[in-house]
Design a protein around this motif. Structure first.
Motif, PDB file in Angstrom:
ATOM      1  N   ARG A  34      56.414  77.986  64.186  1.00 22.76           N
ATOM      2  CA  ARG A  34      56.104  77.416  62.860  1.00 22.76           C
ATOM      3  C   ARG A  34      56.649  75.994  62.741  1.00 22.76           C
ATOM      4  O   ARG A  34      57.077  75.572  61.666  1.00 22.76           O
ATOM      5  N   ASN A  35      56.624  75.289  63.860  1.00 21.31           N
ATOM      6  CA  ASN A  35      57.182  73.937  63.879  1.00 21.31           C
ATOM      7  C   ASN A  35      56.614  73.218  65.100  1.00 21.31           C
ATOM      8  O   ASN A  35      56.711  73.723  66.221  1.00 21.31           O
ATOM      9  N   VAL A  36      56.018  72.040  64.878  1.00 16.91           N
ATOM     10  CA  VAL A  36      55.369  71.308  65.966  1.00 16.91           C
ATOM     11  C   VAL A  36      56.385  70.885  67.017  1.00 16.91           C
ATOM     12  O   VAL A  36      56.145  71.005  68.229  1.00 16.91           O
ATOM     13  N   THR A  37      57.536  70.383  66.590  1.00 22.30           N
ATOM     14  CA  THR A  37      58.552  69.908  67.542  1.00 22.30           C
ATOM     15  C   THR A  37      59.059  71.042  68.422  1.00 22.30           C
ATOM     16  O   THR A  37      59.148  70.907  69.646  1.00 22.30           O
ATOM     17  N   ARG A  38      59.397  72.178  67.807  1.00 25.70           N
ATOM     18  CA  ARG A  38      59.903  73.312  68.596  1.00 25.70           C
ATOM     19  C   ARG A  38      58.817  73.877  69.510  1.00 25.70           C
ATOM     20  O   ARG A  38      59.096  74.295  70.639  1.00 25.70           O
ATOM     21  N   ALA A  39      57.574  73.897  69.011  1.00 22.98           N
ATOM     22  CA  ALA A  39      56.470  74.372  69.850  1.00 22.98           C
ATOM     23  C   ALA A  39      56.299  73.465  71.061  1.00 22.98           C
ATOM     24  O   ALA A  39      56.046  73.932  72.183  1.00 22.98           O
ATOM     25  N   ALA A  40      56.431  72.151  70.851  1.00 27.67           N
ATOM     26  CA  ALA A  40      56.310  71.206  71.958  1.00 27.67           C
ATOM     27  C   ALA A  40      57.408  71.445  72.988  1.00 27.67           C
ATOM     28  O   ALA A  40      57.161  71.425  74.200  1.00 27.67           O
ATOM     29  N   GLU A  41      58.639  71.682  72.521  1.00 26.11           N
ATOM     30  CA  GLU A  41      59.749  71.952  73.432  1.00 26.11           C
ATOM     31  C   GLU A  41      59.505  73.240  74.213  1.00 26.11           C
ATOM     32  O   GLU A  41      59.778  73.316  75.410  1.00 26.11           O
ATOM     33  N   ARG A  42      58.981  74.235  73.541  1.00 28.57           N
ATOM     34  CA  ARG A  42      58.700  75.517  74.189  1.00 28.57           C
ATOM     35  C   ARG A  42      57.632  75.373  75.278  1.00 28.57           C
ATOM     36  O   ARG A  42      57.726  76.002  76.333  1.00 28.57           O
ATOM     37  N   LEU A  43      56.648  74.534  75.025  1.00 33.40           N
ATOM     38  CA  LEU A  43      55.533  74.350  75.961  1.00 33.40           C
ATOM     39  C   LEU A  43      55.822  73.289  77.015  1.00 33.40           C
ATOM     40  O   LEU A  43      55.077  73.171  77.993  1.00 33.40           O
ATOM     41  N   GLY A  44      56.880  72.482  76.794  1.00 31.92           N
ATOM     42  CA  GLY A  44      57.163  71.395  77.712  1.00 31.92           C
ATOM     43  C   GLY A  44      56.180  70.248  77.572  1.00 31.92           C
ATOM     44  O   GLY A  44      55.860  69.563  78.555  1.00 31.92           O
ATOM     45  N   LEU A  45      55.662  70.048  76.340  1.00 37.08           N
ATOM     46  CA  LEU A  45      54.700  68.989  76.068  1.00 37.08           C
ATOM     47  C   LEU A  45      55.283  68.004  75.060  1.00 37.08           C
ATOM     48  O   LEU A  45      56.310  68.270  74.427  1.00 37.08           O
ATOM     49  N   SER A  46      54.589  66.876  74.885  1.00 38.36           N
ATOM     50  CA  SER A  46      55.025  65.903  73.883  1.00 38.36           C
ATOM     51  C   SER A  46      54.603  66.378  72.498  1.00 38.36           C
ATOM     52  O   SER A  46      53.637  67.143  72.346  1.00 38.36           O
ATOM     53  N   GLN A  47      55.311  65.902  71.477  1.00 40.25           N
ATOM     54  CA  GLN A  47      54.966  66.269  70.101  1.00 40.25           C
ATOM     55  C   GLN A  47      53.563  65.794  69.723  1.00 40.25           C
ATOM     56  O   GLN A  47      52.815  66.555  69.102  1.00 40.25           O
ATOM     57  N   PRO A  48      53.134  64.568  70.086  1.00 44.11           N
ATOM     58  CA  PRO A  48      51.766  64.153  69.755  1.00 44.11           C
ATOM     59  C   PRO A  48      50.704  65.060  70.381  1.00 44.11           C
ATOM     60  O   PRO A  48      49.672  65.327  69.761  1.00 44.11           O
ATOM     61  N   ALA A  49      50.961  65.540  71.609  1.00 42.02           N
ATOM     62  CA  ALA A  49      49.991  66.418  72.275  1.00 42.02           C
ATOM     63  C   ALA A  49      49.842  67.733  71.515  1.00 42.02           C
ATOM     64  O   ALA A  49      48.729  68.251  71.331  1.00 42.02           O
ATOM     65  N   VAL A  50      50.952  68.284  71.039  1.00 40.01           N
ATOM     66  CA  VAL A  50      50.896  69.546  70.302  1.00 40.01           C
ATOM     67  C   VAL A  50      50.298  69.317  68.912  1.00 40.01           C
ATOM     68  O   VAL A  50      49.568  70.166  68.395  1.00 40.01           O
ATOM     69  N   SER A  51      50.582  68.185  68.298  1.00 40.54           N
ATOM     70  CA  SER A  51      49.956  67.858  67.003  1.00 40.54           C
ATOM     71  C   SER A  51      48.439  67.760  67.153  1.00 40.54           C
ATOM     72  O   SER A  51      47.688  68.231  66.296  1.00 40.54           O
ATOM     73  N   ALA A  52      47.998  67.167  68.262  1.00 38.64           N
ATOM     74  CA  ALA A  52      46.564  67.070  68.517  1.00 38.64           C
ATOM     75  C   ALA A  52      45.956  68.456  68.726  1.00 38.64           C
ATOM     76  O   ALA A  52      44.841  68.749  68.261  1.00 38.64           O
ATOM     77  N   ALA A  53      46.701  69.338  69.425  1.00 37.90           N
ATOM     78  CA  ALA A  53      46.218  70.704  69.642  1.00 37.90           C
ATOM     79  C   ALA A  53      46.105  71.445  68.313  1.00 37.90           C
ATOM     80  O   ALA A  53      45.136  72.178  68.083  1.00 37.90           O
ATOM     81  N   LEU A  54      47.079  71.244  67.424  1.00 37.60           N
ATOM     82  CA  LEU A  54      47.030  71.885  66.112  1.00 37.60           C
ATOM     83  C   LEU A  54      45.806  71.411  65.329  1.00 37.60           C
ATOM     84  O   LEU A  54      45.128  72.212  64.673  1.00 37.60           O
ATOM     85  N   ALA A  55      45.505  70.123  65.417  1.00 40.30           N
ATOM     86  CA  ALA A  55      44.329  69.593  64.726  1.00 40.30           C
ATOM     87  C   ALA A  55      43.054  70.244  65.260  1.00 40.30           C
ATOM     88  O   ALA A  55      42.148  70.603  64.485  1.00 40.30           O
ATOM     89  N   ARG A  56      42.962  70.406  66.590  1.00 41.91           N
ATOM     90  CA  ARG A  56      41.787  71.052  67.180  1.00 41.91           C
ATOM     91  C   ARG A  56      41.686  72.506  66.754  1.00 41.91           C
ATOM     92  O   ARG A  56      40.599  73.022  66.466  1.00 41.91           O
ATOM     93  N   LEU A  57      42.809  73.183  66.706  1.00 40.61           N
ATOM     94  CA  LEU A  57      42.815  74.595  66.291  1.00 40.61           C
ATOM     95  C   LEU A  57      42.394  74.736  64.833  1.00 40.61           C
ATOM     96  O   LEU A  57      41.667  75.660  64.469  1.00 40.61           O
ATOM     97  N   ARG A  58      42.845  73.832  63.992  1.00 38.37           N
ATOM     98  CA  ARG A  58      42.456  73.873  62.586  1.00 38.37           C
ATOM     99  C   ARG A  58      40.954  73.671  62.430  1.00 38.37           C
ATOM    100  O   ARG A  58      40.313  74.330  61.606  1.00 38.37           O
ATOM    101  N   ARG A  59      40.380  72.759  63.239  1.00 36.14           N
ATOM    102  CA  ARG A  59      38.935  72.545  63.171  1.00 36.14           C
ATOM    103  C   ARG A  59      38.192  73.785  63.660  1.00 36.14           C
ATOM    104  O   ARG A  59      37.178  74.193  63.075  1.00 36.14           O
ATOM    105  N   HIS A  60      38.704  74.393  64.730  1.00 33.22           N
ATOM    106  CA  HIS A  60      38.028  75.570  65.289  1.00 33.22           C
ATOM    107  C   HIS A  60      37.997  76.734  64.296  1.00 33.22           C
ATOM    108  O   HIS A  60      36.968  77.376  64.109  1.00 33.22           O
TER     109      HIS A  60
END
Length: 325
Positions: A34-60
């Motif tokens: 329930r947090n973009v920063t923590r999700a990014a740390e969990r996935l080993g990705l950058s915060q912008p990359a996970v924010s972009a993924a969230l945007a795509r998921l919201r559109r889907h």
């Protein structure tokens, strides 16, 4: 009908082609954290990359999925639904890509997830871990706590794990291998002066009880047998844990049923006495249940053999203990 099937199949394939499986991992992490920063740390990705993924998921999904509330995010109703489904989907996809034509435990690196009660994890788990530690150093075990929901929805549960350790009497029409047999015993506190060297039916009928999983579809079979002979126990405590039972009996006048293997492990630590049940008790037959899709999986065949080997160790230990009594 063939034309309709072809149209449906084509539609499904086109839908899957438009999906990125990496989004499933992002969805799982975002809904769990329930947090973009923590999700990014969990996935080993950058915060912008996970924010972009969230945007795509919201559109889907056409839904926010996570909605800001003050300084934190909360899952939307659809997000709550997806949060309960994504871990199983991630595990299912992982198992698909973990499938191999053969399996060498000496070199394999794989995690097996077993749904077990705390009784199963305690009694069977250490033997399984010993065998795997000796023969498969790269294999990891995950013991997932069993719930009544897991049992009531067994096929659904078994799609996302490697199997379930559960006694006979709850499931049917699901592949199974028997592991070992255990018996039921009664336990009372060491200082319970109301009970002598043996337990009587009158004791059972008058003493307060600690029982486990007292529900229509979740119960201790031996306690059901007690009701069959006309004794309705005075239930004082219901607990969804076998490990807790002896500690809820200790220092009280309560009585409880427990699997003999677990009772012998915990009796001294908890301060309880083990007594024979004063009625005929059907033994507990512990078994391993799995989804039919694993029937020919070499890794899963090896896992089933390991579990059966662990079961034989339990049987041998019980025989040694019985010969010393």
């Amino acid at each position: 009908m063939r034309g309709i099937h072809a149209i449906y199949t084509c539609g499904v394939e086109r839908s899957l082609r438009n999906l990125d499986l990496n989004l499933l991992l992002s969805l799982d992490a975002l809904l769990a954290e329930r947090n973009v920063t923590r999700a990014a740390e969990r996935l080993g990705l950058s915060q912008p990359a996970v924010s972009a993924a969230l945007a795509r998921l919201r559109r889907h999904f056409g839904d926010e999925l996570l909605r800001r509330n003050g300084n934190r995010y909360e899952r939307t109703p659809l997000g709550e639904q997806l949060a309960s489904r994504t871990p199983g989907a991630v595990n299912a996809v992982k198992r698909v890509f973990d499938t191999v034509p053969d399996f060498d435990p000496r070199t394999a690196e794989r995690e097996f997830t077993l749904v077990v009660s705390d009784y199963g994890a305690t009694v069977l788990g250490d033997h399984v871990a010993t065998v795997i530690g000796q023969d498969a150093p790269g294999v990891r075990l995950r013991f997932q706590q069993q719930t009544p929901h897991d049992v009531d929805h067994a096929i659904e549960t078994l799609r996302s794990v490697d199997g379930m350790v559960l006694p006979h009497g709850f499931l049917r029409d699901i592949p199974v291998v028997d592991l070992y047999e255990d018996s039921w015993v009664c336990i009372v506190s060491h200082d319970n002066s109301r009970v002598g060297d043996s337990l009587t039916i009158d004791d059972v009928a008058t003493l307060p009880w600690v029982v486990t999983y007292s529900r229509p579809t979740a119960f201790t079979p031996a306690s059901q047998q007690l009701r069959i002979i006309g004794v309705e126990p005075d239930i004082q405590i219901v607990v969804e844990s076998f490990l807790a039972v002896p500690f809820l009996v200790a220092g009280t006048s309560r009585v409880a049923l427990l699997q003999a293997e677990l009772a012998h492990r915990l009796a001294d630590a908890a301060g309880v006495r083990i007594l024979a049940c004063p009625w005929d008790v059907v033994p507990l037959k512990e078994a391993f249940w799995w989804h039919p899709s694993f029937r020919a999986d070499p890794a899963h065949i090896w896992l089933r053999e390991v579990l059966q080997q662990a079961g034989r160790r339990i049987t041998a230990d019980a025989a040694i203990r019985a010969s010393g009594d």
